[in-house]
Enzyme design. Sequence first.
Site, PDB file in Angstrom:
ATOM      1  N   SER A  22       0.801  -1.232   0.000  1.00  0.00           N
ATOM      2  CA  SER A  22       0.000   0.000   0.000  1.00  0.00           C
ATOM      3  C   SER A  22       0.830   1.276   0.000  1.00  0.00           C
ATOM      4  CB  SER A  22      -0.974   0.005   1.178  1.00  0.00           C
ATOM      5  OG  SER A  22      -1.938  -1.002   1.026  1.00  0.00           O
ATOM      6  N   LYS A  72      -6.915  -5.364  12.690  1.00  0.00           N
ATOM      7  CA  LYS A  72      -8.220  -4.970  12.157  1.00  0.00           C
ATOM      8  C   LYS A  72      -9.298  -4.874  13.234  1.00  0.00           C
ATOM      9  CE  LYS A  72      -7.304  -6.422   7.482  1.00  0.00           C
ATOM     10  NZ  LYS A  72      -7.862  -6.969   6.267  1.00  0.00           N
ATOM     11  N   ASN A  93     -10.528  -2.244   7.993  1.00  0.00           N
ATOM     12  CA  ASN A  93      -9.306  -2.304   7.195  1.00  0.00           C
ATOM     13  C   ASN A  93      -8.855  -0.900   6.793  1.00  0.00           C
ATOM     14  OD1 ASN A  93     -11.024  -1.683   5.047  1.00  0.00           O
ATOM     15  ND2 ASN A  93     -10.232  -3.288   3.728  1.00  0.00           N
ATOM     16  N   ASP A 109     -12.961  -5.141   2.671  1.00  0.00           N
ATOM     17  CA  ASP A 109     -12.310  -6.391   2.258  1.00  0.00           C
ATOM     18  C   ASP A 109     -13.277  -7.273   1.485  1.00  0.00           C
ATOM     19  OD1 ASP A 109      -9.700  -6.070   3.332  1.00  0.00           O
ATOM     20  OD2 ASP A 109     -10.364  -6.728   5.305  1.00  0.00           O
ATOM     21  N   GLY A 133     -10.822 -19.492   6.867  1.00  0.00           N
ATOM     22  CA  GLY A 133     -10.412 -18.326   7.635  1.00  0.00           C
ATOM     23  C   GLY A 133     -11.570 -17.388   7.881  1.00  0.00           C
ATOM     24  N   ALA A 134     -11.616 -16.844   9.076  1.00  0.00           N
ATOM     25  CA  ALA A 134     -12.684 -15.916   9.443  1.00  0.00           C
ATOM     26  C   ALA A 134     -12.132 -14.783  10.294  1.00  0.00           C
ATOM     27  CB  ALA A 134     -13.795 -16.652  10.186  1.00  0.00           C
ATOM     28  N   GLY A 135     -10.918 -14.340   9.956  1.00  0.00           N
ATOM     29  CA  GLY A 135     -10.346 -13.179  10.636  1.00  0.00           C
ATOM     30  C   GLY A 135     -11.023 -11.914  10.128  1.00  0.00           C
ATOM     31  N   GLY A 136     -10.340 -10.786  10.232  1.00  0.00           N
ATOM     32  CA  GLY A 136     -10.927  -9.503   9.822  1.00  0.00           C
ATOM     33  C   GLY A 136     -11.396  -9.501   8.379  1.00  0.00           C
ATOM     34  N   ALA A 137     -10.576  -9.980   7.451  1.00  0.00           N
ATOM     35  CA  ALA A 137     -10.965 -10.006   6.037  1.00  0.00           C
ATOM     36  C   ALA A 137     -12.010 -11.091   5.787  1.00  0.00           C
ATOM     37  CB  ALA A 137      -9.740 -10.228   5.150  1.00  0.00           C
TER      38      ALA A 137
END
Length: 144
Positions: A22, A72, A93, A109, A133-137
């Site tokens: 970024s 996040k 995010n 996301d 996966g079930a994190g922030g994104a």
Amino acid sequence: MRGTGKADVFVMLAHPVGHAKSPGIFNEIFEQKGLDSLMVPLSCRPEDFDTFWAGITAAENIRGVIISVPYKVPVYHKCAAAHDRAARVQSANSVRRQADGTWYADNFDGVGFIDGLKAGGHRIAGRRILQVGAGGAGASLTYC
């Protein structure tokens, strides 16, 4: 000219942050548009996050933060207000500073990923998917 004393500063926050693309992408855009803005990559150990965030908030010329792993969820909880996308998964995010100095959270996301699939010609409606996966994104993607 970019990077004067009047510059708007943006931060890319992650731990570690060395993989982050970024800052380079945003700085190129700022340069192309002739904006007096810059993005810097910053990191801190998770155990120092509260102190770090207090410093970010105290720095008046920091206008926004792009957030990655593992911050996040903790960043979301530092915000005074949030877009519905962020509020329903309690994860951010990106955050921007509001006029009163508080932070406003968003999380694109999920919608960004879905928009990318659609732009690539992939049909999504009525399809089965496997999400790992079930994190922030991942949480954001689940709600799209």
